[in-house]
Enzyme design. Sequence first.
Site, mmCIF file in Angstrom:
data_model
loop_
_atom_site.group_PDB
_atom_site.id
_atom_site.type_symbol
_atom_site.label_atom_id
_atom_site.label_comp_id
_atom_site.label_asym_id
_atom_site.label_seq_id
_atom_site.Cartn_x
_atom_site.Cartn_y
_atom_site.Cartn_z
ATOM 1 N N HIS A 38 0.723 -1.129 -0.004
ATOM 2 C CA HIS A 38 0.058 0.028 0.072
ATOM 3 C C HIS A 38 0.910 1.212 -0.065
ATOM 4 C CE1 HIS A 38 -2.925 -2.925 2.170
ATOM 5 N NE2 HIS A 38 -3.658 -2.495 1.132
ATOM 6 N N LYS A 150 0.032 -6.743 -7.913
ATOM 7 C CA LYS A 150 -0.655 -7.795 -7.192
ATOM 8 C C LYS A 150 -2.184 -8.388 -7.555
ATOM 9 C CE LYS A 150 -1.547 -10.172 -3.187
ATOM 10 N NZ LYS A 150 -3.005 -9.582 -2.771
ATOM 11 N N MET A 185 3.005 -9.149 -0.472
ATOM 12 C CA MET A 185 2.494 -8.578 0.619
ATOM 13 C C MET A 185 1.016 -8.459 0.422
ATOM 14 S SD MET A 185 4.913 -5.881 2.230
ATOM 15 C CE MET A 185 6.457 -6.455 2.983
#
Length: 291
Positions: A38, A150, A185
């Site tokens: 993020h 992602k 992540m």
Amino acid sequence: MVRLIADPEEMRRTVHEARQAGKTVGFVPTMGYFHRGHLSLMERARAENDLVVVSIFVNPTQFGPSEDFQEYPRDLERDLAMAEEVGVDLVFHPRVEDMYPQPYRTYVVVEGITETLCGAFRPGHFRGVATVVTKLFHIVPAHRAYFGAKDAQQALVIRKMVEDLNFDIEVVICPTVREKDGLAMSSRNVYLQGEERRAATALYASLCAARELLEKGERRSSVILEEMRRVLEREPLVRPEYVEIVDCIDLKPLERVEGEVLIALAARVGKARLIDNLMLRVDEGGIFLLP
Ligand code: AMP
């Protein structure tokens, strides 16, 4: 100081005024529970715009009835501190009832590329994503919006929606940020217990195996997919949902790995559903990682 806004009208007015004053606006939509993935989007937005807006909204319409909407990890205080750290200006954190006035009746459906890959396992998921992103783009009228590779299918669906519906916003796709051992992540990584965390590295290992074969000159999808599945099968805690090689436009399976391709997989590990992918350009000149 980062400013927290919950009211959609106040948010729209604030961004509108910034635009009127000549500022460029970058927007990062999220569901919160921040990690470095993020933050990388926020940093990119910070570098490219005068005003940076981040939304934190766990969007109920993109979760299926048996999915993890209730358990999805949340920590607003920690998120605000992290956003502040990377220089975010505004955080939009709306209430569900303000985003979905009851009875809610209007949805956005992107056809043809939302029924495959994750869409096949999460019916209605991309309808929820396209709807909430449309709403967020109206509430935060930004110049640029930042999405992670992602969630490759999500980014490509949003990019197509922006093109088809004439949104005046540039969709920027940013590289996947990984843990040291390669695991992508994800806020959902907190679901991994004990041995599951180590087993979860099989997803990235499988993608690396695909890349190695490509680097050796292999172009047959069937051969690459077989090897990818073999790598996943070495970890009994990893239960694959799909492993696919598709083109980046139609998301249709490719017999040969050529052009702009998405090698994508999803698997369940314990109670976590994990996804990962490589977006590549494969041509005579070699193999290049996108974006
Ligand atoms: P989420 O909060 O999981 O909905 O993600 C918000 C945004 O962050 C989406 O555009 C994701 O694709 C992006 N994102 C999530 N994980 C990563 C990661 N590991 N690397 C880069 N971007 C990510």
